[in-house]
Design a protein around this motif. Structure first.
Motif, PDB file in Angstrom:
ATOM      1  N   ALA A  74       0.814  -1.223   0.000  1.00  0.00           N
ATOM      2  CA  ALA A  74       0.000   0.000   0.000  1.00  0.00           C
ATOM      3  C   ALA A  74       0.844   1.268   0.000  1.00  0.00           C
ATOM      4  CB  ALA A  74      -0.924   0.005   1.221  1.00  0.00           C
ATOM      5  N   MET A  75       2.150   1.158   0.203  1.00  0.00           N
ATOM      6  CA  MET A  75       2.996   2.353   0.290  1.00  0.00           C
ATOM      7  C   MET A  75       2.966   3.203  -0.978  1.00  0.00           C
ATOM      8  SD  MET A  75       6.476   1.528   2.416  1.00  0.00           S
ATOM      9  CE  MET A  75       7.087   3.156   1.987  1.00  0.00           C
ATOM     10  N   PRO A  76       3.078   2.613  -2.193  1.00  0.00           N
ATOM     11  CA  PRO A  76       3.071   3.477  -3.387  1.00  0.00           C
ATOM     12  C   PRO A  76       1.819   4.325  -3.496  1.00  0.00           C
ATOM     13  CG  PRO A  76       3.821   1.255  -3.949  1.00  0.00           C
ATOM     14  CD  PRO A  76       3.325   1.194  -2.544  1.00  0.00           C
ATOM     15  N   GLY A  77       0.653   3.720  -3.236  1.00  0.00           N
ATOM     16  CA  GLY A  77      -0.585   4.484  -3.315  1.00  0.00           C
ATOM     17  C   GLY A  77      -0.626   5.611  -2.292  1.00  0.00           C
ATOM     18  N   LYS A  78      -0.173   5.340  -1.059  1.00  0.00           N
ATOM     19  CA  LYS A  78      -0.166   6.374  -0.027  1.00  0.00           C
ATOM     20  C   LYS A  78       0.799   7.495  -0.387  1.00  0.00           C
ATOM     21  CE  LYS A  78      -1.375   3.224   3.760  1.00  0.00           C
ATOM     22  NZ  LYS A  78      -0.921   2.634   5.050  1.00  0.00           N
ATOM     23  N   GLN A  79       2.000   7.143  -0.891  1.00  0.00           N
ATOM     24  CA  GLN A  79       2.954   8.171  -1.270  1.00  0.00           C
ATOM     25  C   GLN A  79       2.455   8.975  -2.464  1.00  0.00           C
ATOM     26  OE1 GLN A  79       6.442   5.732  -1.859  1.00  0.00           O
ATOM     27  NE2 GLN A  79       7.172   6.081   0.211  1.00  0.00           N
ATOM     28  N   MET A  80       1.786   8.306  -3.394  1.00  0.00           N
ATOM     29  CA  MET A  80       1.248   9.025  -4.546  1.00  0.00           C
ATOM     30  C   MET A  80       0.179  10.013  -4.098  1.00  0.00           C
ATOM     31  SD  MET A  80      -0.418   7.514  -8.042  1.00  0.00           S
ATOM     32  CE  MET A  80      -1.851   6.877  -7.202  1.00  0.00           C
ATOM     33  N   ALA A  81      -0.664   9.624  -3.148  1.00  0.00           N
ATOM     34  CA  ALA A  81      -1.695  10.530  -2.645  1.00  0.00           C
ATOM     35  C   ALA A  81      -1.067  11.739  -1.963  1.00  0.00           C
ATOM     36  CB  ALA A  81      -2.614   9.786  -1.674  1.00  0.00           C
ATOM     37  N   ILE A  82       0.015  11.502  -1.198  1.00  0.00           N
ATOM     38  CA  ILE A  82       0.695  12.615  -0.534  1.00  0.00           C
ATOM     39  C   ILE A  82       1.302  13.563  -1.555  1.00  0.00           C
ATOM     40  CG2 ILE A  82       2.608  13.222   0.994  1.00  0.00           C
ATOM     41  CD1 ILE A  82       2.123  10.536   2.425  1.00  0.00           C
ATOM     42  N   ASP A  83       2.026  13.010  -2.535  1.00  0.00           N
ATOM     43  CA  ASP A  83       2.661  13.853  -3.547  1.00  0.00           C
ATOM     44  C   ASP A  83       1.620  14.565  -4.406  1.00  0.00           C
ATOM     45  OD1 ASP A  83       5.274  13.259  -2.797  1.00  0.00           O
ATOM     46  OD2 ASP A  83       5.273  11.403  -3.947  1.00  0.00           O
ATOM     47  N   ALA A  84       0.508  13.901  -4.677  1.00  0.00           N
ATOM     48  CA  ALA A  84      -0.547  14.545  -5.461  1.00  0.00           C
ATOM     49  C   ALA A  84      -1.133  15.727  -4.696  1.00  0.00           C
ATOM     50  CB  ALA A  84      -1.637  13.530  -5.800  1.00  0.00           C
ATOM     51  N   ASP A  85      -1.383  15.549  -3.388  1.00  0.00           N
ATOM     52  CA  ASP A  85      -1.886  16.657  -2.580  1.00  0.00           C
ATOM     53  C   ASP A  85      -0.881  17.790  -2.508  1.00  0.00           C
ATOM     54  OD1 ASP A  85      -4.197  15.282  -2.131  1.00  0.00           O
ATOM     55  OD2 ASP A  85      -3.651  14.553  -0.145  1.00  0.00           O
ATOM     56  N   LEU A  86       0.425  17.429  -2.438  1.00  0.00           N
ATOM     57  CA  LEU A  86       1.459  18.464  -2.412  1.00  0.00           C
ATOM     58  C   LEU A  86       1.518  19.213  -3.731  1.00  0.00           C
ATOM     59  CD1 LEU A  86       3.871  19.838  -1.021  1.00  0.00           C
ATOM     60  CD2 LEU A  86       5.310  17.968  -1.864  1.00  0.00           C
ATOM     61  N   ASN A  87       1.497  18.481  -4.845  1.00  0.00           N
ATOM     62  CA  ASN A  87       1.565  19.127  -6.160  1.00  0.00           C
ATOM     63  C   ASN A  87       0.344  20.004  -6.426  1.00  0.00           C
ATOM     64  OD1 ASN A  87       4.010  17.955  -6.784  1.00  0.00           O
ATOM     65  ND2 ASN A  87       3.094  16.168  -7.750  1.00  0.00           N
ATOM     66  N   SER A  88      -0.803  19.601  -5.896  1.00  0.00           N
ATOM     67  CA  SER A  88      -2.020  20.376  -6.131  1.00  0.00           C
ATOM     68  C   SER A  88      -2.170  21.530  -5.147  1.00  0.00           C
ATOM     69  CB  SER A  88      -3.243  19.464  -6.032  1.00  0.00           C
ATOM     70  OG  SER A  88      -3.342  18.903  -4.736  1.00  0.00           O
ATOM     71  N   GLY A  89      -1.242  21.631  -4.170  1.00  0.00           N
ATOM     72  CA  GLY A  89      -1.291  22.742  -3.231  1.00  0.00           C
ATOM     73  C   GLY A  89      -2.209  22.529  -2.042  1.00  0.00           C
ATOM     74  N   LEU A  90      -2.770  21.321  -1.867  1.00  0.00           N
ATOM     75  CA  LEU A  90      -3.670  21.064  -0.744  1.00  0.00           C
ATOM     76  C   LEU A  90      -2.929  21.028   0.579  1.00  0.00           C
ATOM     77  CD1 LEU A  90      -6.008  18.332  -2.290  1.00  0.00           C
ATOM     78  CD2 LEU A  90      -6.445  20.782  -2.059  1.00  0.00           C
ATOM     79  N   ILE A  91      -1.651  20.634   0.564  1.00  0.00           N
ATOM     80  CA  ILE A  91      -0.837  20.586   1.775  1.00  0.00           C
ATOM     81  C   ILE A  91       0.494  21.245   1.485  1.00  0.00           C
ATOM     82  CG2 ILE A  91      -1.935  18.501   2.691  1.00  0.00           C
ATOM     83  CD1 ILE A  91       0.401  16.875   1.623  1.00  0.00           C
ATOM     84  N   ASP A  92       1.188  21.671   2.546  1.00  0.00           N
ATOM     85  CA  ASP A  92       2.505  22.272   2.362  1.00  0.00           C
ATOM     86  C   ASP A  92       3.587  21.207   2.504  1.00  0.00           C
ATOM     87  OD1 ASP A  92       2.534  21.730   5.050  1.00  0.00           O
ATOM     88  OD2 ASP A  92       2.365  23.819   5.684  1.00  0.00           O
ATOM     89  N   GLU A  93       4.843  21.642   2.323  1.00  0.00           N
ATOM     90  CA  GLU A  93       5.967  20.706   2.344  1.00  0.00           C
ATOM     91  C   GLU A  93       6.139  20.061   3.710  1.00  0.00           C
ATOM     92  OE1 GLU A  93       8.824  18.404   0.807  1.00  0.00           O
ATOM     93  OE2 GLU A  93       7.692  19.893  -0.360  1.00  0.00           O
ATOM     94  N   ALA A  94       5.918  20.842   4.780  1.00  0.00           N
ATOM     95  CA  ALA A  94       6.074  20.286   6.136  1.00  0.00           C
ATOM     96  C   ALA A  94       5.050  19.191   6.407  1.00  0.00           C
ATOM     97  CB  ALA A  94       5.949  21.404   7.173  1.00  0.00           C
ATOM     98  N   THR A  95       3.804  19.429   6.008  1.00  0.00           N
ATOM     99  CA  THR A  95       2.765  18.409   6.211  1.00  0.00           C
ATOM    100  C   THR A  95       3.057  17.167   5.378  1.00  0.00           C
ATOM    101  OG1 THR A  95       1.146  20.163   6.595  1.00  0.00           O
ATOM    102  CG2 THR A  95       0.289  17.967   6.111  1.00  0.00           C
ATOM    103  N   ALA A  96       3.503  17.377   4.126  1.00  0.00           N
ATOM    104  CA  ALA A  96       3.842  16.229   3.280  1.00  0.00           C
ATOM    105  C   ALA A  96       4.984  15.425   3.885  1.00  0.00           C
ATOM    106  CB  ALA A  96       4.215  16.709   1.881  1.00  0.00           C
ATOM    107  N   ARG A  97       5.981  16.127   4.430  1.00  0.00           N
ATOM    108  CA  ARG A  97       7.113  15.424   5.049  1.00  0.00           C
ATOM    109  C   ARG A  97       6.648  14.610   6.257  1.00  0.00           C
ATOM    110  NH1 ARG A  97       9.711  19.516   6.324  1.00  0.00           N
ATOM    111  NH2 ARG A  97      10.691  19.824   4.292  1.00  0.00           N
ATOM    112  N   LYS A  98       5.740  15.192   7.050  1.00  0.00           N
ATOM    113  CA  LYS A  98       5.232  14.472   8.221  1.00  0.00           C
ATOM    114  C   LYS A  98       4.446  13.234   7.815  1.00  0.00           C
ATOM    115  CE  LYS A  98       2.328  15.070  12.318  1.00  0.00           C
ATOM    116  NZ  LYS A  98       1.478  16.017  13.089  1.00  0.00           N
ATOM    117  N   ARG A  99       3.604  13.372   6.788  1.00  0.00           N
ATOM    118  CA  ARG A  99       2.821  12.224   6.338  1.00  0.00           C
ATOM    119  C   ARG A  99       3.710  11.148   5.740  1.00  0.00           C
ATOM    120  NH1 ARG A  99      -2.144  14.545   2.893  1.00  0.00           N
ATOM    121  NH2 ARG A  99      -2.273  12.316   2.393  1.00  0.00           N
TER     122      ARG A  99
END
Length: 685
Positions: free
Chosen positions: A140-165
């Motif tokens: 399940a890791m690829p899907g979770k990482q893709m969701a995090i990176d997608a949210d980061l690329n779309s601006g829904l979360i910042d870099e700090a939140t993405a790093r924490k997730r």
């Protein structure tokens, strides 16, 4: 000071455990350590029961290892006392006599039952669950990482939140991987308990008969009961830890060191400490058990529980969070919330489920990093800030497929089969694989297995990774639709950047002479013809001068092109030479005479036959030039350029149209051919 003691407490304890393997312990000390072992195992079990997420007890694999080592050390110490003195403390003696009724048969039966429960049922089940949990978590890791990176690329979360997730995802994978290994310790501990008990039985009887001169019956009774008592004392905490293992894996490492994690997590809740303390005190009610060790252990637990902060504040915070969540749920249909949910992403990339490995950095996937690099590349070449690319998986896509969407409308699609690379060339018949076409230039290609990459390169083919194929395709789409991606807010942002260094240029242009929307139309027209808008200062200066006399879009665009000068023709210059297609002078004069203004801009009025020969001649010359590895441009009078571009674009979209003055940046001009209204007149070298 307390923090340093916390960090050093567990390491020092582990060192002492190792020392206990070789240093004999008095029976009183062994009683105390056995009481501590049983109480600690009970605390671990209760803590595992109270956690709601495995990551809340991320130190559990380390705790399991330390407790197992501690218990085996006590087995060794007890064995030493049993064999040397025939006495291993009050706890073991009591378990050997009172718990099993002083009967060797009963003791052996109880010991075997405990082993069966632990080894066959709990340990085996926990091991299987840990193994499956580790596999599913890693899958399940690829899907979770893709969701995090997608949210980061779309601006829904910042870099700090993405790093924490990301840290939480990796911590979860690390935890289940560690649990998969830790479950093997539990299994090995059960096997070691059987061996140690057998050794105690045989060795004890041998020592009693040969060294102490005991009668056979006395030796069997004495050492058998001691061995069984030792086995029961060790198997009870082992059984508790096995149950705790099963609880944790059926329901990852912390940010601090192991000692801080263990002590902080074991003492994070008051209830488990109190229950463990009262449980230890309750054991004092058993006749024959030493009271002081369990009183000390239980009292220490209760005393420590009183130092744990009250959970009242946590309960209040949870109640407040629940109230906020309820309020959010009640307003989920608020117009502003609905408006935010229906926003359309300007640029999207969707992947079939079987190719999401492309975004999994843990397995070498670098697609998201390439997309971020692409945004910087497009910004440096065209001067356009490409919006974040929303990357997600799409279960409806066919296998191996990716889709590129513009404002939620699919504009391009391609394939990227897992385990393959794209070989591009003309001589690919000998290579096994799936024939295809390169998605950008339409070249002959074939998807070949990754293992045949070297063979494909030796055959003269150009080998491209899957991520590069998708990134190149995305780059072509972004370049093609750059004008549509340039929004009003983007123009405002670019204008604000120019204003910081050239405030007079911006103040003179907008809003005094042109609105932001009119400036946007000019910039979009430039991008439409593949001209970068990086040099906004000169573009704005030219627009401010031309806007004093006219606001006609074509006139403004031509003034901007003239201001850019050599930058317009630079992309078409190869080795200092630009290859051009021109019109016959007489035919060009006819087109000038046929120029008519319309609402869509100036148009050229030609008879159908002349227009047919014009388009056909241009298409033939472009094909001939491309077959000779040339990239020609069509050149005409400045007054005709916009109208000619508008006329030939539907038929020969890839042919740039330049005006004669724009060729000043080319060192050498070579003619590819001349076109008139009847036929192709000729081709030059």
């Amino acid at each position: 000071m307390l923090k340093n003691l916390t960090k050093l407490g567990v390491p020092i304890g582990i060192v002492l455990i190792v020392v206990m393997l070789v240093v004999p312990l008095p029976s009183a000390v062994l009683d105390m350590l056995i009481a501590l072992n049983i109480t600690g195992a009970l605390l671990v079990l209760l803590t595992a029961m109270f956690v709601t997420r495995p990551l809340e007890f991320s130190a559990f694999p380390a705790v399991l290892l330390v407790m197992t080592l501690f218990r085996l050390t006590l087995n060794v110490s007890a064995t030493r006392l049993v064999l040397l003195d025939g006495y291993a403390g009050k706890v073991i003696d009591t378990f050997g006599h009172f718990v099993v009724g002083g009967s060797l048969i009963v003791g052996l039966i109880i010991f075997v039952i405990l082993l069966i429960i632990q080894f066959v049922v709990i340990t085996k089940g926990a091991e299987r669950v840990a193994e499956v949990g580790a596999r599913f978590t890693l899958d399940a890791m690829p899907g979770k990482q893709m969701a995090i990176d997608a949210d980061l690329n779309s601006g829904l979360i910042d870099e700090a939140t993405a790093r924490k997730r990301r840290q939480e995802v990796h911590a979860e994978a690390d935890f289940y991987g560690a649990m998969d290994g830790a479950s093997k310790f539990v299994k090995g501990d059960a096997i070691a308990a059987i061996i140690i008990t057998v050794v105690n039985l045989i060795g004890g009887m041998g020592v009693g008969l040969l060294q102490h001169g005991m009668a056979p019956g006395e030796a069997v009774t004495t050492y058998s009961l001691l061995s069984v008592g030792d086995g029961l004392v060790s198997q009870i905490p082992a059984l508790l830890l096995s149950v705790a293992t099963g609880l944790v894996v059926t329901r990852s490492a912390g940010d601090e060191d192991m000692g801080s994690d263990i002590l902080k997590q074991l003492g994070a809740r008051r209830m488990p400490l109190q229950i463990a303390g009262f449980g230890a005190l309750a054991l004092c009610l058993i006749p024959g058990l030493p009271k002081i060790p369990f009183l000390i252990a239980g009292g220490a637990m209760l005393l420590f529980s009183m130092r744990v902060p009250s959970q009242a504040e946590a309960a209040e915070a949870e109640a407040a969070a629940a109230e906020v969540a309820a309020e959010a749920t009640s307003t989920s249909d608020h117009p502003e919330r609905l408006a935010a949910e229906i926003q359309v992403d300007p640029l999207g990339l969707e992947l079939a489920p079987d190719i999401i490995d492309l975004v999994d950095a843990g397995h070498g996937g670098d697609l998201l990093q390439r997309v971020r690099s692409l945004r910087r590349k497009v910004a440096s070449e065209l001067g356009v800030v490409v919006p974040p690319v929303r990357t997600r998986d799409n279960l409806e896509l066919p296998a191996h497929t990716y889709a590129i969407k513009l404002f939620d409308v699919e504009v391009a699609r391609g394939e990227a089969p897992p385990g393959c690379v794209l070989a591009i060339g003309e001589f690919l018949g000998s290579l096994p694989g799936t024939p295809t076409q390169e998605p950008v230039f339409g070249l002959e290609a074939k998807w070949v297995p990754q293992t045949l990459r070297a063979q494909a390169e030796l055959s003269g083919a150009t080998v491209v990774e899957r991520s590069s194929v998708i990134t190149t395709h995305l780059s072509a789409v972004v370049t093609q639709y750059a004008s549509r991606l340039l929004g009003r807010e983007d123009v405002r942002m670019l204008t604000d950047v120019v204003k910081r260094t050239h405030p007079n240029v911006v103040d003179e242009l907008t809003p005094a002479q042109l609105s932001l929307g009119e400036v946007q139309r000019v910039l979009q027209s430039l991008l439409d013809e593949g001209i970068g808008i990086r040099d906004l200062v000169r573009i704005y200066e030219a627009l401010s001068l031309r806007a004093q006399t006219t606001k006609d879009l074509d006139a403004l665009v031509e003034s901007a092109r003239a201001a850019l000068g050599p930058a317009v023709v630079a992309p078409h210059v190869v080795d200092g030479t630009v290859h051009v297609i021109t019109f016959d002078p007489q035919f060009e004069q006819r087109m000038l005479e046929g120029l008519r203004p319309t609402d869509q801009g100036p148009m050229i009025v030609l008879d159908p036959m002349s227009a047919h020969h014009l388009i056909g001649g241009l298409a033939n010359l472009v094909v001939e030039a491309e077959n000779a590895n040339l990239t020609p441009v069509l050149v005409c009078a400045p007054q005709l350029r916009a109208a000619v571009r508008r006329m030939v674009r539907p038929a020969v979209e890839r042919l740039p149209v330049l005006a004669y003055p724009e060729l000043t940046g080319a060192a050498q001009i070579r003619s590819v051919g001349v076109v008139d209204g009847h036929a192709q007149v000729g081709a030059g070298a």
